[in-house]
Design a protein around this motif. Structure first.
Motif, PDB file in Angstrom:
ATOM      1  N   GLY A 153       0.959  -1.117   0.109  1.00 49.42           N
ATOM      2  CA  GLY A 153       0.343  -0.139   0.123  1.00 49.42           C
ATOM      3  C   GLY A 153       0.412   1.589  -0.070  1.00 49.42           C
ATOM      4  O   GLY A 153       2.191   1.174  -0.068  1.00 49.42           O
ATOM      5  N   LYS A 154       0.360   2.022   0.471  1.00 50.86           N
ATOM      6  CA  LYS A 154       0.943   3.128   0.201  1.00 50.86           C
ATOM      7  C   LYS A 154       1.255   3.667   1.525  1.00 50.86           C
ATOM      8  O   LYS A 154       1.107   3.538   1.907  1.00 50.86           O
ATOM      9  CB  LYS A 154       0.186   5.045  -0.338  1.00 50.86           C
ATOM     10  N   VAL A 155       2.689   3.877   1.170  1.00 49.11           N
ATOM     11  CA  VAL A 155       3.630   4.451   2.368  1.00 49.11           C
ATOM     12  C   VAL A 155       2.953   5.920   2.634  1.00 49.11           C
ATOM     13  O   VAL A 155       3.433   6.505   1.950  1.00 49.11           O
ATOM     14  CB  VAL A 155       5.200   3.537   2.674  1.00 49.11           C
ATOM     15  N   SER A 156       3.542   6.461   3.985  1.00 50.74           N
ATOM     16  CA  SER A 156       3.308   7.346   4.403  1.00 50.74           C
ATOM     17  C   SER A 156       4.483   7.947   4.774  1.00 50.74           C
ATOM     18  O   SER A 156       5.830   7.455   4.624  1.00 50.74           O
ATOM     19  CB  SER A 156       2.301   7.524   5.871  1.00 50.74           C
ATOM     20  N   ASP A 157       4.081   9.688   4.865  1.00 53.06           N
ATOM     21  CA  ASP A 157       5.595  10.216   5.054  1.00 53.06           C
ATOM     22  C   ASP A 157       6.290   9.633   6.090  1.00 53.06           C
ATOM     23  O   ASP A 157       7.934   8.744   6.297  1.00 53.06           O
ATOM     24  CB  ASP A 157       5.864  11.442   5.285  1.00 53.06           C
ATOM     25  N   PHE A 158       6.005   8.806   7.574  1.00 50.14           N
ATOM     26  CA  PHE A 158       6.535   8.297   8.527  1.00 50.14           C
ATOM     27  C   PHE A 158       6.949   7.203   8.413  1.00 50.14           C
ATOM     28  O   PHE A 158       7.931   7.223   8.707  1.00 50.14           O
ATOM     29  CB  PHE A 158       5.535   8.503   9.643  1.00 50.14           C
ATOM     30  N   GLN A 214       8.054   6.241   5.528  1.00 49.60           N
ATOM     31  CA  GLN A 214       9.230   6.270   4.634  1.00 49.60           C
ATOM     32  C   GLN A 214      10.812   6.834   5.816  1.00 49.60           C
ATOM     33  O   GLN A 214      11.554   6.476   5.539  1.00 49.60           O
ATOM     34  CB  GLN A 214       9.028   7.247   3.164  1.00 49.60           C
ATOM     35  N   GLN A 215      10.198   7.719   6.370  1.00 56.08           N
ATOM     36  CA  GLN A 215      10.961   7.450   7.722  1.00 56.08           C
ATOM     37  C   GLN A 215      11.483   7.184   8.034  1.00 56.08           C
ATOM     38  O   GLN A 215      12.549   6.728   8.613  1.00 56.08           O
ATOM     39  CB  GLN A 215      10.863   9.486   8.459  1.00 56.08           C
ATOM     40  N   LEU A 216      10.740   6.629   8.577  1.00 58.39           N
ATOM     41  CA  LEU A 216      11.440   5.003   9.565  1.00 58.39           C
ATOM     42  C   LEU A 216      11.719   3.790   9.103  1.00 58.39           C
ATOM     43  O   LEU A 216      13.095   3.416   9.710  1.00 58.39           O
ATOM     44  CB  LEU A 216       9.950   4.506  10.162  1.00 58.39           C
ATOM     45  N   MET A 217      11.390   3.567   7.557  1.00 54.23           N
ATOM     46  CA  MET A 217      11.859   2.824   6.929  1.00 54.23           C
ATOM     47  C   MET A 217      13.580   2.654   6.619  1.00 54.23           C
ATOM     48  O   MET A 217      14.547   2.345   6.759  1.00 54.23           O
ATOM     49  CB  MET A 217      11.287   2.444   5.317  1.00 54.23           C
ATOM     50  N   ALA A 218      13.794   4.567   6.023  1.00 51.59           N
ATOM     51  CA  ALA A 218      15.046   5.096   6.074  1.00 51.59           C
ATOM     52  C   ALA A 218      16.087   5.162   7.561  1.00 51.59           C
ATOM     53  O   ALA A 218      16.952   4.491   7.090  1.00 51.59           O
ATOM     54  CB  ALA A 218      15.340   6.236   5.667  1.00 51.59           C
ATOM     55  N   LYS A 219      15.261   4.919   8.581  1.00 49.18           N
ATOM     56  CA  LYS A 219      15.935   5.087   9.854  1.00 49.18           C
ATOM     57  C   LYS A 219      16.778   3.370   9.850  1.00 49.18           C
ATOM     58  O   LYS A 219      17.972   3.390  10.033  1.00 49.18           O
ATOM     59  CB  LYS A 219      15.625   5.511  10.875  1.00 49.18           C
ATOM     60  N   GLN A 220      15.941   2.596   9.396  1.00 51.37           N
ATOM     61  CA  GLN A 220      15.445   1.118  10.073  1.00 51.37           C
ATOM     62  C   GLN A 220      17.027   0.322   9.013  1.00 51.37           C
ATOM     63  O   GLN A 220      17.858  -0.117   9.353  1.00 51.37           O
ATOM     64  CB  GLN A 220      14.853   0.320   9.663  1.00 51.37           C
ATOM     65  N   LYS A 221      16.673   1.449   7.681  1.00 53.41           N
ATOM     66  CA  LYS A 221      17.811   1.032   6.957  1.00 53.41           C
ATOM     67  C   LYS A 221      19.177   0.967   6.904  1.00 53.41           C
ATOM     68  O   LYS A 221      19.958   0.142   6.603  1.00 53.41           O
ATOM     69  CB  LYS A 221      17.196   0.993   5.863  1.00 53.41           C
ATOM     70  N   LEU A 222      19.318   2.749   7.058  1.00 54.33           N
ATOM     71  CA  LEU A 222      20.928   2.820   7.292  1.00 54.33           C
ATOM     72  C   LEU A 222      21.195   2.371   8.718  1.00 54.33           C
ATOM     73  O   LEU A 222      22.914   2.174   9.120  1.00 54.33           O
ATOM     74  CB  LEU A 222      20.529   4.424   7.792  1.00 54.33           C
TER      75      LEU A 222
END
Length: 205
Positions: A43-48, A50-58
């Motif tokens: 589904g469409k990912v919220s801004d939050f 996307q931010q959470l995923m970027a943090k988890q990935k890094l």
């Protein structure tokens, strides 16, 4: 399967990317998330989100370091002069385990942490067993003499799947690596797209 290997594969599956560019990543065979509903259309990912995923990935990329330590690095980056996202990457790349990995002394960031923990590494001639030890430009990282013939090290030095970045000067014969300077984000050879600006937004929100 060891906990380290399991964790590594789990992170790849969770974020849906081969973040280290490893040939054995399960994402190379199955590019959807784990679980019985993994193949459903996302589904469409919220801004939050996307931010959470970027943090988890890094965070996961650097050996899945603890949330407490990662947040502490962000706070330090935010307090320093300049761009917070660039500062954060600089702090992450100055970790001893990160440079051991960049120098190709070991095959993975997880192996780098364990390698340092077990006392196989020296910094400026002194044995250092703290993976998060902060290196300064000019510091020399060296594998201890008795550890230089370990199969793990000899195999890692031959790996063709990643290059040594310009901010690390490696002498493969002496098995030393000099941390030349703090890199900019664009110089760091990530195998997957990292978005430190979204990480900054995550903590700043």
């Amino acid at each position: 399967m060891s906990k380290r290997i399991s964790a590594k594969y789990k992170i790849d599956r969770r974020v849906g990317e081969n973040i280290w560019g490893r040939p054995k990543s399960p994402i190379n065979k199955r590019d959807y998330k784990p679980g019985m509903h993994g193949q459903r259309r996302a589904g469409k990912v919220s801004d939050f989100g996307q931010q959470l995923m970027a943090k988890q990935k890094l965070k996961g990329y650097y050996g899945n370091i603890s949330e407490k330590h990662f947040e502490r690095l962000y706070t330090e980056a935010a307090k320093s002069k300049g761009n917070t996202a660039e500062n954060l990457i600089g702090l992450l790349e100055s970790r001893l385990d990160a440079i051991v990995y960049r120098a190709k002394f070991v095959p993975t960031v997880f192996a780098a942490r364990q390698f340092v923990n077990h006392g196989h590494v020296m910094v400026n001639g002194r044995r250092t067993n703290i993976p998060s030890y902060r290196l300064k430009p000019g510091d020399v990282v060296e594998i201890r003499e008795k550890s230089k013939n370990m199969a793990l090290v000899l195999e890692a030095l031959q790996l063709a799947e990643r290059d040594i970045p310009d901010y690390v000067d490696v002498d493969p014969k002496k098995m030393t690596a000099t941390y030349i300077r703090t890199p900019e984000f664009a110089e760091v050879p990530y195998a997957a797209t990292m978005e430190p600006n979204l990480v900054v937004e995550y903590y700043a929100s």
